[in-house]
Design a protein around this motif. Structure first.
Motif, PDB file in Angstrom:
ATOM      1  N   ARG A 108     140.793  65.021  24.944  1.00 49.23           N
ATOM      2  CA  ARG A 108     141.497  66.120  24.267  1.00 49.23           C
ATOM      3  C   ARG A 108     142.412  65.591  23.171  1.00 49.23           C
ATOM      4  N   HIS A 109     142.927  64.387  23.375  1.00 54.83           N
ATOM      5  CA  HIS A 109     143.910  63.824  22.459  1.00 54.83           C
ATOM      6  C   HIS A 109     143.287  62.784  21.522  1.00 54.83           C
ATOM      7  N   ASN A 110     141.967  62.749  21.491  1.00 51.08           N
ATOM      8  CA  ASN A 110     141.246  61.807  20.627  1.00 51.08           C
ATOM      9  C   ASN A 110     141.639  60.353  20.902  1.00 51.08           C
ATOM     10  N   PHE A 111     141.774  60.055  22.194  1.00 44.74           N
ATOM     11  CA  PHE A 111     142.033  58.702  22.646  1.00 44.74           C
ATOM     12  C   PHE A 111     140.864  58.207  23.486  1.00 44.74           C
ATOM     13  N   VAL A 112     140.741  56.900  23.578  1.00 47.65           N
ATOM     14  CA  VAL A 112     139.918  56.246  24.586  1.00 47.65           C
ATOM     15  C   VAL A 112     140.858  55.431  25.462  1.00 47.65           C
ATOM     16  N   VAL A 113     140.726  55.587  26.785  1.00 44.84           N
ATOM     17  CA  VAL A 113     141.538  54.812  27.720  1.00 44.84           C
ATOM     18  C   VAL A 113     140.792  53.532  28.070  1.00 44.84           C
ATOM     19  N   LEU A 114     141.474  52.402  27.937  1.00 42.92           N
ATOM     20  CA  LEU A 114     140.886  51.118  28.293  1.00 42.92           C
ATOM     21  C   LEU A 114     141.512  50.634  29.592  1.00 42.92           C
ATOM     22  N   PHE A 115     140.679  50.493  30.636  1.00 41.20           N
ATOM     23  CA  PHE A 115     141.153  49.972  31.914  1.00 41.20           C
ATOM     24  C   PHE A 115     140.830  48.490  32.081  1.00 41.20           C
ATOM     25  N   HIS A 116     140.017  47.935  31.177  1.00 42.46           N
ATOM     26  CA  HIS A 116     139.615  46.531  31.305  1.00 42.46           C
ATOM     27  C   HIS A 116     140.840  45.631  31.427  1.00 42.46           C
ATOM     28  N   GLU A 117     140.711  44.598  32.281  1.00 42.99           N
ATOM     29  CA  GLU A 117     141.844  43.712  32.520  1.00 42.99           C
ATOM     30  C   GLU A 117     142.253  42.895  31.301  1.00 42.99           C
ATOM     31  N   LYS A 118     141.351  42.731  30.331  1.00 40.54           N
ATOM     32  CA  LYS A 118     141.690  41.934  29.145  1.00 40.54           C
ATOM     33  C   LYS A 118     140.920  42.457  27.939  1.00 40.54           C
ATOM     34  N   PRO A 119     141.279  43.634  27.430  1.00 35.70           N
ATOM     35  CA  PRO A 119     140.524  44.192  26.305  1.00 35.70           C
ATOM     36  C   PRO A 119     140.772  43.485  24.984  1.00 35.70           C
ATOM     37  N   PHE A 120     141.909  42.782  24.861  1.00 38.12           N
ATOM     38  CA  PHE A 120     142.249  42.124  23.598  1.00 38.12           C
ATOM     39  C   PHE A 120     142.692  40.689  23.856  1.00 38.12           C
ATOM     40  N   LYS A 121     142.129  39.783  23.098  1.00 42.27           N
ATOM     41  CA  LYS A 121     142.504  38.379  23.240  1.00 42.27           C
ATOM     42  C   LYS A 121     143.889  38.143  22.644  1.00 42.27           C
ATOM     43  N   GLY A 122     144.671  37.320  23.322  1.00 41.30           N
ATOM     44  CA  GLY A 122     145.952  36.909  22.764  1.00 41.30           C
ATOM     45  C   GLY A 122     147.132  37.785  23.125  1.00 41.30           C
ATOM     46  N   ILE A 123     146.884  38.924  23.814  1.00 41.97           N
ATOM     47  CA  ILE A 123     147.987  39.757  24.290  1.00 41.97           C
ATOM     48  C   ILE A 123     147.738  40.085  25.752  1.00 41.97           C
ATOM     49  N   ASN A 124     148.768  40.573  26.413  1.00 42.92           N
ATOM     50  CA  ASN A 124     148.672  40.819  27.849  1.00 42.92           C
ATOM     51  C   ASN A 124     147.562  41.804  28.195  1.00 42.92           C
ATOM     52  N   GLY A 125     146.924  41.524  29.321  1.00 43.57           N
ATOM     53  CA  GLY A 125     145.934  42.446  29.862  1.00 43.57           C
ATOM     54  C   GLY A 125     146.588  43.395  30.858  1.00 43.57           C
ATOM     55  N   SER A 126     145.766  44.092  31.624  1.00 40.57           N
ATOM     56  CA  SER A 126     146.262  45.144  32.522  1.00 40.57           C
ATOM     57  C   SER A 126     145.933  44.836  33.976  1.00 40.57           C
ATOM     58  N   GLY A 127     146.879  45.147  34.840  1.00 42.11           N
ATOM     59  CA  GLY A 127     146.687  45.010  36.274  1.00 42.11           C
ATOM     60  C   GLY A 127     146.959  46.322  36.973  1.00 42.11           C
ATOM     61  N   LYS A 128     146.864  46.273  38.292  1.00 45.92           N
ATOM     62  CA  LYS A 128     147.153  47.451  39.105  1.00 45.92           C
ATOM     63  C   LYS A 128     147.879  46.947  40.356  1.00 45.92           C
ATOM     64  N   HIS A 129     149.204  46.795  40.245  1.00 45.29           N
ATOM     65  CA  HIS A 129     149.973  46.277  41.370  1.00 45.29           C
ATOM     66  C   HIS A 129     149.862  47.226  42.551  1.00 45.29           C
ATOM     67  N   ASN A 130     149.525  46.677  43.720  1.00 39.30           N
ATOM     68  CA  ASN A 130     149.406  47.469  44.939  1.00 39.30           C
ATOM     69  C   ASN A 130     150.603  47.194  45.836  1.00 39.30           C
ATOM     70  N   ASN A 131     151.503  48.163  45.941  1.00 40.36           N
ATOM     71  CA  ASN A 131     152.702  48.035  46.774  1.00 40.36           C
ATOM     72  C   ASN A 131     152.409  48.622  48.153  1.00 40.36           C
TER      73      ASN A 131
END
Length: 728
Positions: free
Chosen positions: A320-343
Motif C-alpha cells: 500500500r505504501h509502495n515499499f518492499v520489506v527486506l527480511f534477509h539477514e544481510k541485504p546490503f554489504k558493508g552495513i548491519n544486517g537484521s536479526g530477530k532476538h528471541n527473549n
C-alpha cells in the motif's frame, strides 16, 4: 536497465505520501478480528465455550459433537465481519505460512445454496503433503496429509478469510511443520518445570514458556527494489559498491523516524492490533532505512504464530505504501544486517516469572534453580542450539562484527557471576547453619539488585541474561521462531528432569533436607557449566582461541552447523521427550541441507546473469565511448595524443582487466556448480556449494563493484546503494 533505474528513481520522488489517520484507541482496536474468549462467550454455547477453554488451559480433547457447535459459532462471528472464506493456516517447513481458501458455501439443490462450516471442516482438512518440503517422508504419489486445528492459538480474520491456526502432519503421522514439535516441547517443559517449581510453591499447576521477539527489517522503495533483480529474487544485493556515507555517523539509530516509514508503521500497527498482535515498540535501527518492531511478551506458541503472521502482514501493508520489506539477514554489504532476538522466559499460573530474582531466600532459590539449569542446558547442548540458527542467509550475519559470533556462549553479568562464584564455594554434603545463613542472606539476598539493571549488556553474546529473561540474540530475521524455541524448551525440559532426579536422589539416599540437596546439585551444575559463561568481547580472535580451549564448538557455516541436528545427542533428546521421532529429525535435516544448496545455487545463477547480461554489456558500451574519445584526441593531437589520452587509456585497460576477471570467475563458478549438481549426497553437495561455489561470489562482486566506480553514472544499469538506502 539504466533507463529502468532512472525511471524508478523518478517514480519514487513523484509519489505522494500515504497519510494514516489514527482515531480509535489502540486498546479498542486490539483483537477485534480475533475469535477471542470475549467473542467465544458471545457466539458459543456454554458447553462449547468450556470445551475450548479446557483445551487451551488443560490440553483436554474437544469432543466431535461439540466441534459442530463451535464451528457454527465461529462461522457466524466470521461472516458478521465480512468473511466469505475459511482456511487452515499452517507453517510448513518452507519457513513461511501456507493456506488454501474454501468458501462458506454449499449447494442444496439446483436453485439454492447455504453458507456452511461444519465441525469436521474446522477440526481437520487434507492438503497435499508431497509438494511441500517433507524430507522424503512423502513420495509424489503419496500426497495425503492432514491439518488439524490448534485451539490454543485463536482463529483470526485477514481480509475476507477466516484463518484457523493448525498443525500439519503426514498421513503416517510425522510432523511436517514447525508448530507440532513446538507444541510438544511446550508440554514437556510445562511438566518438567512444574515438577521442579513445586519444591518452592505447591500452588503452581502450570508453567508457560513466554517469548518476546524483536523483528528487524529494511524498507526499500518498491520501484527501486524492482530495478534490482538480485534484491527481488534472492532478498539481498549480490552486487553494489558501498556509498560514501553508510552508518558510520550513527545518525539513523533511534533517530527521528522518516515520515513515510512512520506512516507505514502506523498502518501496520493498526492491522496488527486488529489481529491481536500486541505490537508496542518501533524505532530506527543502526543501518539506513532499517527499522525494528517488538511486541509485548506472549505465550510462546501464540508468539510464534504472531511473528509468522506479522511477516506476512508487513509485506501486504508495504504494498500500500509502495515499499518492499527486506527480511534477509544481510541485504546490503558493508552495513548491519537484521536479526530477530528471541527473549525467552518461564511464567507460572500463579503469576510468577521464574527467571525474575526475588526478595526472599525461597524465591531466590527458585530463581537460581531455573537460572542455573538453563545455563547448564545450553552448555550441554550448545551445538544443537547453534544448528537452529543456521541458514544460508544468517551465515552472512553471524560473527560479522554486528551480531553474535557463531560460538554459543552465555552472558550473565558481573553481579550474577559473583553470586554463582560464591555459591560454587559451598562445601559438599549438608550445609552448616552458618553456611545456610550466609548463602541465603548474603549471597542469594544480593540478587534483587539485578532488577536495577546495573549490569551492562553484552551485544556480542548469542545467549544473554537480561534481567528477567534470556535473550537468544543469534536468530536470523527470516527465521521461524518455532525452531529455536522448540530446541530451547526441549533442552531445558530435559535438564529440569535430570535436576529433579538428582535432588530427589540426594533427599532419599543421603537423607538431605530439600534446600541442602538443591544447593548441592546447583553448585555441581555451576562448576560443570562454567565453560559456557563468557563476559567479554565475542568478536575478537582471542575469544575464538579461548572458546576452542574450553571445548566449545565454532561452526562457521551452515553445512558444518546442521550436522548437530542429527547427532546421537539430538536424536536422544527429541525421542526421549517424545517431541520428534528419528524419521522426523532426519527429514528436517535433509530439508535444511537441501535448502542451503538451493539458496547458493540460485544466488550463483543470479550473480552470473547480472554480471554478464547487465554489467558487462553496459561496461563495454562505456568502453566504446572512451575508445571513440581516444580516437578523436588522436585526430586532434596527432603523435602527441597519448599524453592527452593517458587517463582514458588507463580506464580502458582497467575495464578490460575487470571484464576478464569477471568472465573467468563466472566460468569457474559454473563449472563448480555443475560439479556440485552431479553429487547425489546432499551433505557433500552442500559442502561443495559452500566451499567451492560460494567463494566466487565475492571475486565477481569485487570486480563488478570496481566497475561501478569507473562507468558513467547515467549508464550504470543497477540502482545504487546511495539510492536504495537514502531515498525516503
Amino acid at each position: 536497465m539504466a533507463t529502468l533505474r532512472f525511471n524508478a528513481i523518478k517514480k519514487t520522488f513523484d509519489r505522494k505520501p500515504v497519510e494514516i489517520n489514527e482515531v480509535e484507541r489502540r486498546s479498542e482496536l486490539f483483537g477485534r478480528n480475533v475469535f477471542s474468549k470475549r467473542a467465544m462467550r458471545q457466539y458459543l454455547t456454554s458447553d462449547s465455550y468450556k470445551s475450548v477453554i479446557n483445551a487451551i488451559d488443560k490440553g483436554d480433547k474437544i469432543e466431535r459433537q461439540l466441534a459442530d457447535h463451535i464451528s457454527t459459532g465461529m462461522k457466524e462471528w466470521a461472516t458478521s465481519k465480512g468473511a466469505t472464506h475459511y482456511t487452515h493456516w499452517f507453517q510448513p517447513l518452507t519457513g513461511s505460512t501456507a493456506e488454501k481458501h474454501d468458501a462458506f458455501f454449499e449447494t442444496v439443490d439446483d436453485n439454492s445454496a447455504i453458507e456452511k462450516f461444519s465441525g469436521q471442516q474446522l477440526v481437520q482438512q487434507e492438503p497435499d503433503a508431497s509438494s511441500l518440503p517433507n524430507g522424503g517422508i512423502r513420495n509424489t504419489f503419496e500426497a495425503r496429509g492432514y491439518t488439524a486445528w490448534d485451539p490454543t492459538s485463536p482463529a483470526f480474520i485477514w481480509g475476507t478469510t477466516l484463518c484457523i491456526p493448525t498443525i500439519f502432519i503426514a498421513y503416517t503421522a510425522e510432523a511436517l511443520d514447525y508448530k507440532t514439535p513446538l507444541l510438544k516441547s511446550i508440554t514437556a517443559l510445562d511438566k518438567a518445570a512444574t515438577d521442579v517449581v513445586r519444591y518452592f510453591d505447591k500452588k503452581v499447576n502450570k508453567v508457560t514458556a513466554t517469548l518476546g521477539w524483536e523483528q528487524e527489517y529494511f524498507l526499500i522503495d518498491s520501484a527501486l527494489a524492482a530495478s534490482r533483480p538480485d534484491l527481488m529474487i534472492s532478498g539481498r544485493t549480490l552486487l553494489g559498491h558501498s556509498p560514501a556515507k553508510g552508518q558510520q555517523l550513527h545518525d539513523h539509530y533511534f533517530g527521528s523516524i522518516p515520515s513515510r516509514a512512520l506512516n507505514y508503521m502506523r498502518d501496520l500497527e493498526h492491522e496488527c492490533l486488529l489481529l491481536g498482535i500486541p505490537v508496542k515498540t518501533r524505532h530506527n535501527e543502526v543501518a539506513p532505512n532499517q527499522f525494528e518492531l517488538a511486541p509485548i511478551f506472549e505465550e510462546v506458541n501464540l508468539a510464534v504464530d504472531h511473528n509468522s503472521l506479522l511477516m506476512h502482514v508487513m509485506e501486504k501493508v508495504a504494498e500500500r505504501h509502495n515499499f518492499v520489506v527486506l527480511f534477509h539477514e544481510k541485504p546490503f554489504k558493508g552495513i548491519n544486517g537484521s536479526g530477530k532476538h528471541n527473549n525467552w522466559s518461564l511464567a507460572t499460573d500463579t503469576g510468577s516469572n521464574l527467571l525474575s530474582p526475588g526478595k526472599t531466600p525461597t524465591k531466590n532459590l527458585s530463581f537460581l534453580t531455573f537460572f542455573v539449569n538453563t545455563i547448564k542446558a545450553v552448555y550441554e547442548n550448545e551445538e544443537i542450539l547453534r544448528a537452529t540458527i543456521a541458514s544460508a542467509s544468517n551465515d552472512h550475519r553471524l560473527g560479522a562484527g554486528e551480531a553474535p559470533p557463531a560460538i554459543i556462549s552465555v552472558f550473565i553479568g558481573s553481579q550474577l557471576t559473583k553470586v554463582l562464584d560464591e555459591l560454587e564455594k559451598v562445601t559438599d554434603g549438608k550445609l552448616s547453619p552458618q553456611e545456610k545463613t550466609d548463602l541465603k542472606l548474603n549471597v542469594v539476598g544480593k540478587i534483587p539488585e539485578i532488577l536495577l539493571d546495573n549490569t551492562d549488556r553484552n551485544r556480542t553474546s548469542p545467549f544473554a541474561f537480561t534481567g528477567n529473561k534470556f535473550e537468544l540474540r543469534a536468530v536470523g530475521s527470516t527465521a521461524n521462531c518455532a525452531d529455536p524455541m522448540t530446541v530451547l524448551n526441549s533442552i531445558v525440559a530435559k535438564q529440569l528432569i535430570e535436576f529433579k532426579q538428582e535432588v530427589d536422589g540426594l533427599i532419599s539416599s543421603k537423607k538431605m533436607k530439600k534446600d541442602d540437596a538443591i544447593f548441592n546439585v546447583l553448585r555441581d551444575y555451576i562448576k560443570k557449566s562454567s565453560k559456557i559463561r563468557f563476559e567479554g568481547d565475542g568478536y575478537g580472535k582471542a575469544w575464538e582461541e579461548e572458546a576452542e580451549s574450553r571445548g566449545l564448538s565454532n561452526y562457521r557455516n551452515t553445512p558444518e552447523a546442521l550436522k548437530s541436528k542429527i547427532s546421537k545427542k539430538a536424536i536422544d533428546l527429541f525421542t526421549q521427550l517424545e517431541i520428534m521421532n528419528e524419521t522426523e529429525i532426519k527429514a528436517r535435516f535433509d530439508i535444511e541441507i537441501e535448502d542451503y544448496s538451493k539458496h547458493i545455487q540460485i544466488e550463483g545463477r543470479l550473480i552470473g546473469d547480472i554480471a554478464r547480461n547487465h554489467v558487462i554489456p553496459t561496461v563495454i558500451k562505456y568502453q566504446n565511448v572512451l575508445i571513440k574519445n581516444v580516437k578523436g584526441l588522436k585526430e586532434i593531437y596527432g603523435k602527441d595524443f597519448k599524453d592527452q589520452a593517458k587517463e582514458q587509456m588507463n580506464i580502458i585497460e582497467a575495464i578490460s582487466k575487470h571484464i576478464a576477471h569477471i568472465n573467468k570467475n563466472i566460468d569457474q563458478m559454473i563449472d563448480a556448480r555443475k560439479k556440485a549438481n552431479h553429487i547425489e549426497d546432499p551433505v557433500k553437495r552442500a559442502h561443495l556449494y559452500c566451499d567451492e561455489v560460494k567463494p566466487f561470489f565475492e571475486d565477481i562482486r569485487y570486480h563488478c563493484d570496481k566497475l561501478e566506480l569507473l562507468v558513467d553514472d547515467e549508464l550504470w544499469p543497477l540502482t545504487k546503494y546511495r539510492e536504495l538506502l537514502f531515498t525516503k
